[in-house]
Design a protein around this motif. Structure first.
Motif, mmCIF file in Angstrom:
data_model
loop_
_atom_site.group_PDB
_atom_site.id
_atom_site.type_symbol
_atom_site.label_atom_id
_atom_site.label_comp_id
_atom_site.label_asym_id
_atom_site.label_seq_id
_atom_site.Cartn_x
_atom_site.Cartn_y
_atom_site.Cartn_z
ATOM 1 N N LEU A 1 0.819 -1.211 0.000
ATOM 2 C CA LEU A 1 0.000 0.000 0.000
ATOM 3 C C LEU A 1 0.852 1.260 0.000
ATOM 4 O O LEU A 1 0.550 2.231 -0.707
ATOM 5 N N THR A 2 1.927 1.281 0.789
ATOM 6 C CA THR A 2 2.788 2.469 0.783
ATOM 7 C C THR A 2 3.504 2.616 -0.556
ATOM 8 O O THR A 2 3.729 3.739 -1.025
ATOM 9 N N TRP A 3 3.819 1.480 -1.195
ATOM 10 C CA TRP A 3 4.461 1.525 -2.515
ATOM 11 C C TRP A 3 3.493 2.076 -3.560
ATOM 12 O O TRP A 3 3.845 2.996 -4.316
ATOM 13 N N LEU A 4 2.259 1.575 -3.597
ATOM 14 C CA LEU A 4 1.266 2.099 -4.536
ATOM 15 C C LEU A 4 0.929 3.554 -4.216
ATOM 16 O O LEU A 4 0.694 4.352 -5.131
ATOM 17 N N HIS A 5 0.905 3.898 -2.938
ATOM 18 C CA HIS A 5 0.670 5.289 -2.522
ATOM 19 C C HIS A 5 1.688 6.227 -3.165
ATOM 20 O O HIS A 5 1.346 7.326 -3.615
ATOM 21 N N LEU B 1 -3.280 5.906 -0.318
ATOM 22 C CA LEU B 1 -3.513 4.488 -0.078
ATOM 23 C C LEU B 1 -2.839 3.963 1.179
ATOM 24 O O LEU B 1 -3.109 2.831 1.590
ATOM 25 N N ALA B 2 -1.987 4.767 1.811
ATOM 26 C CA ALA B 2 -1.153 4.252 2.898
ATOM 27 C C ALA B 2 -1.969 3.664 4.036
ATOM 28 O O ALA B 2 -1.521 2.717 4.702
ATOM 29 N N ASP B 3 -3.167 4.203 4.291
ATOM 30 C CA ASP B 3 -3.966 3.753 5.432
ATOM 31 C C ASP B 3 -5.245 3.042 5.016
ATOM 32 O O ASP B 3 -6.182 2.939 5.817
ATOM 33 N N LEU B 4 -5.315 2.546 3.781
ATOM 34 C CA LEU B 4 -6.498 1.812 3.353
ATOM 35 C C LEU B 4 -6.632 0.540 4.193
ATOM 36 O O LEU B 4 -5.668 -0.220 4.355
#
Length: 345
Positions: A56-60, A67-70
């Motif tokens: 998620l942090t990478w896609l963010h 996206l980091a906290d999805l």
């Protein structure tokens, strides 16, 4: 990929190589059914998975979305932009706690996969195209899932640090017992749910849902009314997020920090003057065939835009999405010419 529902009664494809039905023999009735409750085959969409603790942090860091906290069980949307801020890819998102699932248009799926693979560097994530094993359908009608939670697009001069740091659209979802997920998006401006299921259990999905089927024609006509573009059809290589407000509101966080193309997004938002705008057009129907994608929209003697998706709506007649210059898209009294047919906003 298998041609899932093309053996159903009345199934007709628009193009010889299509793997989903354009309609099932009664396209206008299918549009009406879809407005009440029906299921659409979208199994031609490319399905990409991203796994690993840092997914998620990478896609963010790569995309327009926060996206980091999805949380597990939530979905959203994202875009990938060019260095100059032009839209290259759009995808739906769902995270199940260990894997982030992306679904995107069939024509752009390979390019998105290649981009993600290229950008891994030393990040411990795994990226895979799983389209041969998983298939997507969408249905309208009743659902127990909560409606989408959407943030308001801020004013042009908003203060940095004042926006909620979360995805701009949060879609409620659930994992399915046999794998895959359900995700409520309301993409067509009404209750609508996406279902990702194993491809070997896809064929009898309408019977299990107890819903009639509707073709891609019906889906596209309702999509025009909801002003929901398909990237690469209703957009071109110059399109920026602020020209397609339906995607901007759901897929772009305007204060999340640096990503490719972010400078253009910030500049256009603070100036408040995108060069073009995506709008629905009503055509007079003098030509029984819809205009082709890319057809010029003319006002007076000037070309002022291009046609995207077009077709016959069961109530409104011939309609289309068009990217028009902002100075004419804001003038409802303008009459346009589209390949000899008169058109209006």
């Amino acid at each position: 990929m298998t041609q899932a529902w093309l053996d159903r009664d009345g199934a007709v494809t628009e193009n010889p190589d299509d793997t989903v039905a354009w309609h099932y023999g009664d396209p206008l009735r299918e549009q009406r059914r879809l407005g009440e409750g029906a299921v659409v085959d979208r199994s031609d969409r490319r399905i990409i998975t991203v796994s690993g603790d840092e997914r998620l942090t990478w896609l963010h860091s790569l995309t327009t979305q926060h996206l980091a906290d999805l949380s597990p069980g939530q979905g959203t949307e994202l875009m990938v932009l060019s260095p100059n801020g032009h839209i290259e890819h759009h995808a739906g998102v769902y995270d199940d706690g260990s894997t982030t699932w992306l679904d995107t248009e069939p024509e752009s799926g390979k390019a998105l996969l290649d981009y993600l693979l290229k950008m891994r560097f030393f990040t411990p994530v795994e990226v895979e195209d799983v389209s041969d094993r998983w298939a997507l359908a969408s249905h309208t009608g009743s659902t127990d899932l909560a409606a989408p939670d959407l943030l308001t697009v801020p004013d042009a001069k908003f203060a940095t640090g004042t926006l909620t740091m979360r995805a701009t659209a949060i879609y409620a979802g659930e994992a399915l017992p046999d794998g895959g997920f359900v995700r409520r998006t309301d993409e067509l401006g009404m209750p609508m749910v996406d279902l990702l299921v194993p491809r070997d259990s896809f064929n009898d999905l309408p019977e299990r849902l107890d819903l009639p089927v509707a073709g891609r024609w019906a889906f596209d006509m309702l999509r025009i009314g909801a002003e929901r573009p398909v990237v690469g059809v209703d957009t071109d290589h110059r399109t920026i997020p602020h020209e397609v407000l339906g995607l901007l509101a759901r897929a772009v966080h305007l204060d999340k920090g640096c990503y490719r193309g972010q400078e253009t997004v910030a500049r256009v938002h603070h100036l408040g003057k995108p060069p073009r705008r995506l709008v629905p057009l009503h055509l007079d129907g003098s030509d029984e065939h819809p205009p082709e994608v890319g057809t010029d929209v003319v006002a007076g003697s000037r070309t002022v835009g291009r046609i995207g998706t077009a077709g016959r709506h069961y109530e409104d007649g011939m309609i289309a999405l068009a990217l028009l210059r902002r100075n004419v898209a804001d003038k409802p009294e303008t009459t346009f010419d589209v390949a000899g047919s008169a058109a209006s906003l």
